[in-house]
Write an enzyme that holds these catalytic residues in place. Structure first.
Site, PDB file in Angstrom:
ATOM      1  N   ARG A 280     -10.542  -0.033  14.530  1.00  0.00           N
ATOM      2  CA  ARG A 280     -10.543   0.659  13.237  1.00  0.00           C
ATOM      3  C   ARG A 280     -11.592  -0.053  12.372  1.00  0.00           C
ATOM      4  O   ARG A 280     -12.758  -0.058  12.709  1.00  0.00           O
ATOM      5  CB  ARG A 280      -9.144   0.628  12.596  1.00  0.00           C
ATOM      6  CG  ARG A 280      -8.103   1.392  13.402  1.00  0.00           C
ATOM      7  CD  ARG A 280      -6.820   1.679  12.634  1.00  0.00           C
ATOM      8  NE  ARG A 280      -6.405   0.639  11.701  1.00  0.00           N
ATOM      9  CZ  ARG A 280      -5.190   0.527  11.179  1.00  0.00           C
ATOM     10  NH1 ARG A 280      -4.239   1.408  11.505  1.00  0.00           N
ATOM     11  NH2 ARG A 280      -4.886  -0.428  10.341  1.00  0.00           N
TER      12      ARG A 280
ATOM     13  N   LYS B 253       0.845  -1.212   0.000  1.00  0.00           N
ATOM     14  CA  LYS B 253       0.000   0.000   0.000  1.00  0.00           C
ATOM     15  C   LYS B 253       0.874   1.253   0.000  1.00  0.00           C
ATOM     16  O   LYS B 253       2.070   1.183   0.338  1.00  0.00           O
ATOM     17  CB  LYS B 253      -0.889  -0.019   1.241  1.00  0.00           C
ATOM     18  CG  LYS B 253      -0.100   0.039   2.555  1.00  0.00           C
ATOM     19  CD  LYS B 253      -0.972  -0.214   3.774  1.00  0.00           C
ATOM     20  CE  LYS B 253      -0.127  -0.178   5.052  1.00  0.00           C
ATOM     21  NZ  LYS B 253      -0.922  -0.554   6.238  1.00  0.00           N
TER      22      LYS B 253
ATOM     23  N   MET C  46      10.130  24.432   2.144  1.00  0.00           N
ATOM     24  CA  MET C  46       9.302  23.549   1.318  1.00  0.00           C
ATOM     25  C   MET C  46      10.123  22.753   0.314  1.00  0.00           C
ATOM     26  O   MET C  46       9.864  21.566   0.079  1.00  0.00           O
ATOM     27  CB  MET C  46       8.231  24.354   0.571  1.00  0.00           C
ATOM     28  CG  MET C  46       7.232  23.470  -0.168  1.00  0.00           C
ATOM     29  SD  MET C  46       6.001  24.389  -1.090  1.00  0.00           S
ATOM     30  CE  MET C  46       5.053  25.136   0.218  1.00  0.00           C
TER      31      MET C  46
ATOM     32  N   TYR D  83      14.670  30.671   7.524  1.00  0.00           N
ATOM     33  CA  TYR D  83      13.597  31.500   8.072  1.00  0.00           C
ATOM     34  C   TYR D  83      13.697  31.659   9.588  1.00  0.00           C
ATOM     35  O   TYR D  83      13.899  30.679  10.310  1.00  0.00           O
ATOM     36  CB  TYR D  83      12.241  30.862   7.758  1.00  0.00           C
ATOM     37  CG  TYR D  83      11.871  30.857   6.301  1.00  0.00           C
ATOM     38  CD1 TYR D  83      11.851  32.036   5.556  1.00  0.00           C
ATOM     39  CD2 TYR D  83      11.533  29.667   5.674  1.00  0.00           C
ATOM     40  CE1 TYR D  83      11.487  32.011   4.212  1.00  0.00           C
ATOM     41  CE2 TYR D  83      11.170  29.635   4.341  1.00  0.00           C
ATOM     42  CZ  TYR D  83      11.153  30.819   3.614  1.00  0.00           C
ATOM     43  OH  TYR D  83      10.787  30.795   2.297  1.00  0.00           O
TER      44      TYR D  83
HETATM   45  C1  LIG Z   1      -0.136  -1.621   6.833  1.00  0.00           C
HETATM   46  C2  LIG Z   1      -0.767  -2.915   7.209  1.00  0.00           C
HETATM   47  C3  LIG Z   1       0.018  -4.068   7.411  1.00  0.00           C
HETATM   48  C4  LIG Z   1       1.528  -4.045   7.443  1.00  0.00           C
HETATM   49  O1  LIG Z   1       1.924  -3.684   8.749  1.00  0.00           O
HETATM   50  P1  LIG Z   1       3.484  -3.528   9.146  1.00  0.00           P
HETATM   51  O2  LIG Z   1       3.438  -3.209  10.592  1.00  0.00           O
HETATM   52  O3  LIG Z   1       3.976  -2.412   8.302  1.00  0.00           O
HETATM   53  O4  LIG Z   1       4.114  -4.817   8.837  1.00  0.00           O
HETATM   54  C5  LIG Z   1      -0.636  -5.266   7.637  1.00  0.00           C
HETATM   55  N1  LIG Z   1      -1.983  -5.333   7.663  1.00  0.00           N
HETATM   56  C6  LIG Z   1      -2.762  -4.232   7.513  1.00  0.00           C
HETATM   57  C7  LIG Z   1      -4.233  -4.364   7.605  1.00  0.00           C
HETATM   58  C8  LIG Z   1      -2.184  -2.994   7.283  1.00  0.00           C
HETATM   59  O5  LIG Z   1      -2.959  -1.916   7.142  1.00  0.00           O
END
Ligand SMILES: *Cc1c(COP(=O)(O)O)cnc(C)c1O
Length: 404
Positions: A153, A55, A331, A283
């Site tokens: 979640r 992802k 930036m 800055y």
């Molecule tokens: C991002 C994610 C993972 C991977 O988790 P890591 O701690 O980066 O290994 C696994 N499962 C779900 C549902 C995730 O959102």
């Protein structure tokens, strides 16, 4: 092996070479050999199948090249958050089993179903939406039912789970869905021996039992992220879902499994100049030079993922030495105080580099910016081109061969 990245959409900053007009001044170099080794290491730590979590553009490393590499080195599944990410993998010709798990309330699931993307389901409403899309297509959607075992979640709450599994069973009978898996996500996998993990395992096993009682026959159960895949065999079931470990970050506090950093973020100074002692920098003049100093201007800023919060504590490596980031990160750029040392515009400024070469490690940036390596990686902006190398077995300092 060479890949071109779909994310390297930075025409004004093509891959740098030491010489030549039009050469880039900044890049992220991704060692696919490290991704390969890390995948093998994690796959070797479990009897379960491995879903490589790619992802968010493979945590900023480049989704398609990382996915291909992981699949060639021990992963048999891919996991992403959105169906858009999943479809991008399919468009790249990747045919491996693929799960996406975060869907909009009015999502059109038809493209994903047609592309054989498996879909996570957290509610009856979501399941109905998927079934409706499957019915329109005359197809069967493959789903993974997610139960919330405590993270709060996604996933169905315990009270909603029985209705969800019964609904799924009805739709299975109608041929609209197939429940391939039951899954959940851990709260504290990075804390070895956490009582929370034990509690979640109980809830998970109960949820699977309820699914079976409802007549479902999930072929897979999955729960483990990187930390659990490496450190908690009781969480493995049939499939584990490593993310951060693939990218070479050790996921368990106080433990070293031998993962190897895959990403180097580097740039060339675009200007080096001498200034007197007491010169204010950037800055607000939060910083002033302590002595007569050489300042190097580095063309990466917070828009490229250099955290502004790290102003005042971050360091970078130039000619093998650490130097402080002077004053506020802007930036598009920041300044390095070289003190009495010097550099030129052909030098390499390493922001993130392998620890064995002197870093800085992504974990250092995470500390400087009071965050996680995950956020540092995913913050690396789209202006920074990604370039792919395979340095497996190589123990080279950055040299011409490395510059490809
Ligand atoms: C991002 C994610 C993972 C991977 O988790 P890591 O701690 O980066 O290994 C696994 N499962 C779900 C549902 C995730 O959102």
């Amino acid at each position: 092996m060479t890949y071109s990245s779909p994310t390297a959409h930075a025409p004004s900053r093509a891959a740098p070479t030491r010489t030549g007009r039009g050469s880039a001044v900044a890049e992220a170099v991704v060692d696919l050999g490290a991704i390969a080794d890390n995948t093998e290491l994690i796959a070797g730590a479990t009897d379960a199948a491995v879903m490589a979590v790619v992802k968010a553009d493979a945590f900023g490393h480049g989704m398609v090249p990382v996915a291909r590499t992981a699949l060639a080195h021990g992963a048999s599944w891919l996991g992403v958050a959105t169906t858009a990410e999943a479809l991008a993998l399919r468009d790249a010709g990747i045919t491996a089993p693929l799960l996406s798990w975060l869907h909009g309330p009015d999502e059109d699931f038809r493209p994903a179903i047609l592309a054989d993307v498996e879909l996570s389901v957290s509610s009856i409403g979501q399941l109905a939406g998927i079934a409706e899309c499957a019915a329109e297509l005359g197809a069967t959607a493959t789903v993974h039912l997610k139960v919330d075992t405590g993270l709060s979640r996604s996933g169905a709450a315990g009270a909603d789970w029985p209705a969800l599994v019964h609904s799924a069973r009805r739709l299975e009978r109608e041929g609209l869905v197939r429940v391939r898996a039951v899954w959940s996500h851990l709260i504290s996998a990075d804390e070895p021996g956490s009582g929370r993990t034990a509690t979640q395992l109980h809830r998970f096993d109960d949820a699977v039992a309820l699914a079976r009682e409802a007549g479902l026959d999930p072929e897979l159960r999955h729960l483990a992220n990187s930390a659990a895949a490496l450190d908690e065999p009781r969480t493995h079931y049939e499939l584990v879902r490593p993310g951060i470990g693939l990218y070479g970050v050790e996921p368990v506090a106080g433990r070293t499994f031998g993962l190897r950093a895959a990403l180097t973020l580097r740039a060339r100074p675009v200007l080096v100049k001498r200034v007197p002692a007491g010169t204010g920098v950037s800055y607000g003049h939060d910083y002033a030079t302590a002595t007569d100093s050489n300042l190097a201007l580095v063309p990466l800023g917070y828009a490229d993922g250099v955290p502004r919060l790290a102003s005042g504590c971050a360091e970078v490596r130039i000619r093998g030495r650490r130097h402080p980031v002077a004053g506020r990160v802007a930036m598009d750029q920041f300044v390095v105080d070289l003190g009495a040392h010097t550099a030129d515009t052909q030098d390499e400024v390493v922001l993130i580099g392998p620890e064995r070469e002197g870093g800085p490690a992504v974990t250092e940036w995470a500390e400087w910016a009071r965050t996680l390596p995950h956020e540092i990686f995913t913050g690396i902006g789209s202006r920074v081109p990604r370039r792919y190398v395979d340095r497996r077995g190589a123990d080279l300092p950055h040299g011409e061969e490395y510059l490809a």
